[in-house]
Design an enzyme around this catalytic site. Structure first.
Site, short mmCIF file in Angstrom:
data_model
loop_
_atom_site.label_atom_id
_atom_site.label_comp_id
_atom_site.label_asym_id
_atom_site.label_seq_id
_atom_site.Cartn_x
_atom_site.Cartn_y
_atom_site.Cartn_z
N LEU A 421 0.82 -1.21 0.00
CA LEU A 421 0.00 0.00 0.00
C LEU A 421 0.85 1.26 0.00
CD1 LEU A 421 -2.69 -1.06 2.63
CD2 LEU A 421 -3.00 -0.89 0.17
N GLY A 422 2.03 1.18 0.62
CA GLY A 422 2.91 2.35 0.68
C GLY A 422 4.15 2.04 1.47
N GLY A 425 9.30 6.04 6.22
CA GLY A 425 10.55 5.98 6.96
C GLY A 425 10.60 4.84 7.95
N GLN A 426 9.41 4.38 8.45
CA GLN A 426 9.40 3.33 9.46
C GLN A 426 9.28 1.93 8.87
OE1 GLN A 426 10.00 4.62 12.40
NE2 GLN A 426 9.81 6.64 11.49
N THR A 428 7.21 -0.76 5.51
CA THR A 428 6.32 -0.97 4.37
C THR A 428 4.98 -1.48 4.86
OG1 THR A 428 8.23 -1.56 3.00
CG2 THR A 428 6.08 -2.18 2.17
N LYS A 443 1.87 -3.49 8.80
CA LYS A 443 3.07 -2.67 8.71
C LYS A 443 4.29 -3.51 9.09
CE LYS A 443 5.15 1.59 10.46
NZ LYS A 443 4.96 2.75 11.33
N ASP A 540 4.83 14.16 13.72
CA ASP A 540 5.01 14.12 12.26
C ASP A 540 3.67 14.32 11.56
OD1 ASP A 540 6.47 11.77 9.87
OD2 ASP A 540 6.47 13.95 9.93
#
Length: 751
Positions: A421-422, A425-426, A428, A443, A540
């Protein structure tokens, strides 16, 4: 005299013969082609002279300045890059130029553009900026794809790039071109000092022998590139998968059995074909890693079996028999004469016993290894830290599920790249479906190290304490895999960033929708700051971390860098982290993060919603900062010159509401954190503005009715106030609703 020289001559001749024997046994270049340029080995598909390389992209020019003391340099002809090292595993190292700013006697050079070539920059590289308060962006085309900023300290230069006078960041995948730009934001002590940035091999950059402060004396640094073989493919009449290019058939191939669809390369090598593009599959061969084979798999008979028994006849000891089959070395005692029947019985009996023993051993060993691996990964992924959080009573995750690794692997089709999906920085994020049909987002962190594990456990603990309809819900986690996993509810409609900056015909981002989304985000942040069990700072906030669900309701995501603080704390002192364009200047200077730093980032999101512009852009005005240009337009009374045309063209007569939101955004963007409003005040103000807009719409819709019955009204029309219409509107959720735990009676449906 001749007699003394003769043995030396024989020694040189013997060495030359041995070298040629080794070369013939383990070839790297094509037959009759030079294998080296200076100290660098040149394996096929690279080559030095015509007929020795695959095509013009792989042509090497062996450059020599005709000096007897100079070692020749291999230059990649098409790109003019000096080659340092080439590996048949698909990578090679070249020299990459450094980009300087305010540095005397330094030419401005950029990284080579690799578009159209079979090369790309490896993710083993890092982008780094060096200098007092250096802020550098890595751009690809017109978009910024990365960047970092360093903290100014004139006495702290050294051999490490840890954020002080030197910062580094990862590069995106499939990067073909890159150029560098610097941002001139105010930074104490930076002035017009020399600053520079570059992309370099991470192993070189983090080597203890690399002196960061001495890099400014260099003109280039080593960078790793990936080389790939892209060619059109076809099947010949014999079922052979033949790689071709514009000049015809090549002499290497990747054959297949049509019945089994099994690919392969030349003998003693393995083959992979990656379909990155339907018309351009990528061929990659390698000498079988599980056997003792060495050489170049792109050459016919290029992979050679290293027979350990022949190499060392005494490998098993005197009198013992040595056998080497594809790297499996066996030692057996000397044979003695046996009768045929005895040999058969011994062979059958031994085979049965060995088979039973191996089967039982394999079952027990598999079970034991699986258990140990799960225990190892549980500790490695922060299981003990999570248990500590639970025992301390700081976390509340009774409803958080611990998923099994095989359950998530099945849900994501073994973490198939088609399910991505995207990437951030942390880690995929993959889309998955559980056995009960529920859609989830999984995640997967990028690396397993102490810093990433701490972020992972931090995100679990923080999200487990949050229960708000405008915050992405944590469903559970998995600790028994190699990298830590988090499982969230699936948010179907992507990021707010995409809807602001990309036209979408299926869903128009109207002014009413933008105002509702802004109110929902502010309500969620107000809840995090003041209504959660502990105050939580997101750290963030940006439009790409705000997701829209199936009803286009806003949900805040990505809490990997968030921090919870005690009631007594007024700020949080950390290494500076965040995203360019959204970063609080006060936090950037002091490294002290407060709730007002989240307010500043939200102010940038408000400016995005109003203007439709990105937070950082390539134009030179106001340093390329949306915050700066927005404040300037407010001070010059030219706000509507930069307001998004999709908002103005609605002609709704809501300019007063737009101006009210703009004034609120300006207060959020105040350089002094003390002068900014709290998120609770921001949420209340946005709710007031939204109610007034709804009230104004109601007045406009009913103005004809009022005019028609004006003779029957007991009071003049001027007595009807906005507050009266606002009080009569019942479809807006109150601030108390936003701060309360999510349940059915507090659900609000936006239509």
């Amino acid at each position: 005299m001749v007699g003394k020289q003769f043995p030396s001559y024989l020694l040189l001749l013997f060495s030359w013969l041995m070298m040629n024997q080794v070369t013939s046994e383990i070839p790297t270049s094509k037959n009759g082609c030079p294998s080296h340029c200076g100290n660098v080995s040149i394996p096929f598909p690279f080559g030095i002279k015509p007929g020795c390389f695959l095509d013009e992209w792989f042509e090497i020019i062996c450059q020599n300045d005709n000096s007897s003391n100079t070692i020749p340099k291999p230059i990649l002809n098409r790109t003019k890059l000096e080659v340092i090292e080439i590996s048949v595993e698909g990578t090679f190292q070249v020299r990459n130029p450094i980009t300087f700013l305010n540095c005397s006697d330094k030419q401005i050079r950029e990284s080579t553009n690799l578009e159209g070539s079979p090369f790309k920059y490896s993710q083993n590289n890092k982008f780094a900026a060096v200098g007092c308060g250096a802020i550098a962006l890595m751009n690809s085309g017109e978009a910024s794809v990365g960047g970092c900023s360093s903290i100014c300290n004139d006495t702290a230069y050294g051999n490490s790039c840890n954020g002080i006078n030197c910062c580094q960041t990862s590069i995106p995948s499939n990067l073909k071109s890159s150029n560098t730009s610097f941002l001139n934001l105010p930074a104490e002590g930076s002035g017009n000092q020399c600053k520079f940035a570059f992309m370099a091999d991470q192993r070189w950059l983090e080597s203890g022998s690399t002196n960061i402060s001495a890099i400014h004396e260099m003109v280039d640094v080593p960078v790793e590139l990936i080389w790939e073989l892209y060619h059109y493919s076809t099947y010949d009449i014999f079922g052979t998968f033949v790689e071709t290019n514009s000049s015809g058939f090549l002499e290497y191939n990747c054959y297949t059995d049509i019945a089994t669809s099994e690919y392969g390369c030349y003998q003693n090598s393995s083959c992979d074909v990656y379909i990155a593009n339907v018309n351009q599959p990528r061929l990659q061969c390698s000498c079988g890693s599980s056997w003792t084979f060495e050489g170049n798999p792109y050459l016919l008979e290029g992979c050679k079996d290293i027979d350990l028994c022949k190499k060392d006849p005494n490998y098993c000891g005197e009198g013992y028999i040595c056998t080497d089959y594809r790297g499996a070395v066996g030692c057996s005692p000397p044979e003695h004469k046996k009768s045929p029947l005895e040999a058969i019985l011994i062979g059958v009996g031994s085979g049965v016993l060995v088979l039973l023993f191996l089967s039982a051993s394999a079952w027990l060993l598999t079970k034991y290894i699986k258990k140990r691996r799960r225990e190892k990964f549980f500790k490695q992924n922060g299981g003990l830290l999570l248990q500590q959080q639970l025992s301390s009573g700081e976390a509340n995750i009774e409803k958080t599920k611990l998923f099994k690794s095989d359950e998530l692997e099945k849900a994501t089709d073994q973490f198939n790249m088609n399910r991505v999906l995207g990437q951030g920085g942390q880690g995929t994020v993959y889309k998955g479906m559980l056995a009960d049909g529920k859609i989830i987002a999984v995640k997967k962190s990028k690396k397993v190290d102490g810093f990433k594990v701490t972020e992972f456990i931090n995100e679990v603990v923080i999200l487990s304490q949050i229960n708000h309809r405008n915050v992405v819900k944590l469903l559970g986690c998995c600790l028994e895999t190699e990298v830590p996993l988090l499982v969230y509810e699936f948010i179907s409609n992507g990021t707010l960033f995409r809807y602001i900056h990309d036209q979408n015909e299926d869903f128009q981002l109207t002014w009413e929708t933008r105002l509702r989304i802004a109110k929902e985000i502010a309500g969620a942040l107000s809840y995090l700051h003041s209504a959660a069990s502990f105050p939580i700072y997101h750290r963030d906030i940006k439009s790409s971390n705000i997701l829209l669900d199936e009803k286009h309701r806003a949900k805040i995501a990505d809490f990997g860098t968030s921090r919870s603080v005690t009631i007594e704390q007024t700020h949080l002192t950390t290494l500076v982290c965040g995203t360019f364009g959204y970063l609080d200047p006060e936090y950037f200077q002091s490294s002290q993060f407060t709730d007002k730093s989240d307010v500043y980032s939200f102010g940038v999101v408000l400016a995005e919603l109003l203007t439709g512009r990105k937070p950082v852009f390539m134009e030179a005005e106001e340093g390329g900062s949306l915050a700066a240009s927005f404040i300037l337009s407010m001070e010059e009374n030219s706000l509507f010159d930069i307001v998004d045309a999709r908002v103005l063209k609605e002609e709704t007569g809501e300019k007063e509401a737009i101006m009210a939101v703009a004034k609120l955004a300006k207060r959020c963007l105040d350089l002094s954190g003390r002068k900014r409003p709290s998120m609770k005040e921001v949420a209340m103000e946005l709710e007031r503005i939204q109610k007034s807009v709804k009230a104004s719409d109601y007045v406009e819709q009913n103005v004809e009715v009022v005019e028609y019955n004006r003779n029957e009204m007991t009071a003049p029309r001027n007595d009807v106030s906005i507050s009266t219409w606002s009080a009569s509107y019942g479809g807006i959720a109150s601030l108390s609703d936003m701060e309360a735990p999510l349940n059915e009676k507090h659900m609000v449906t936006y239509k």
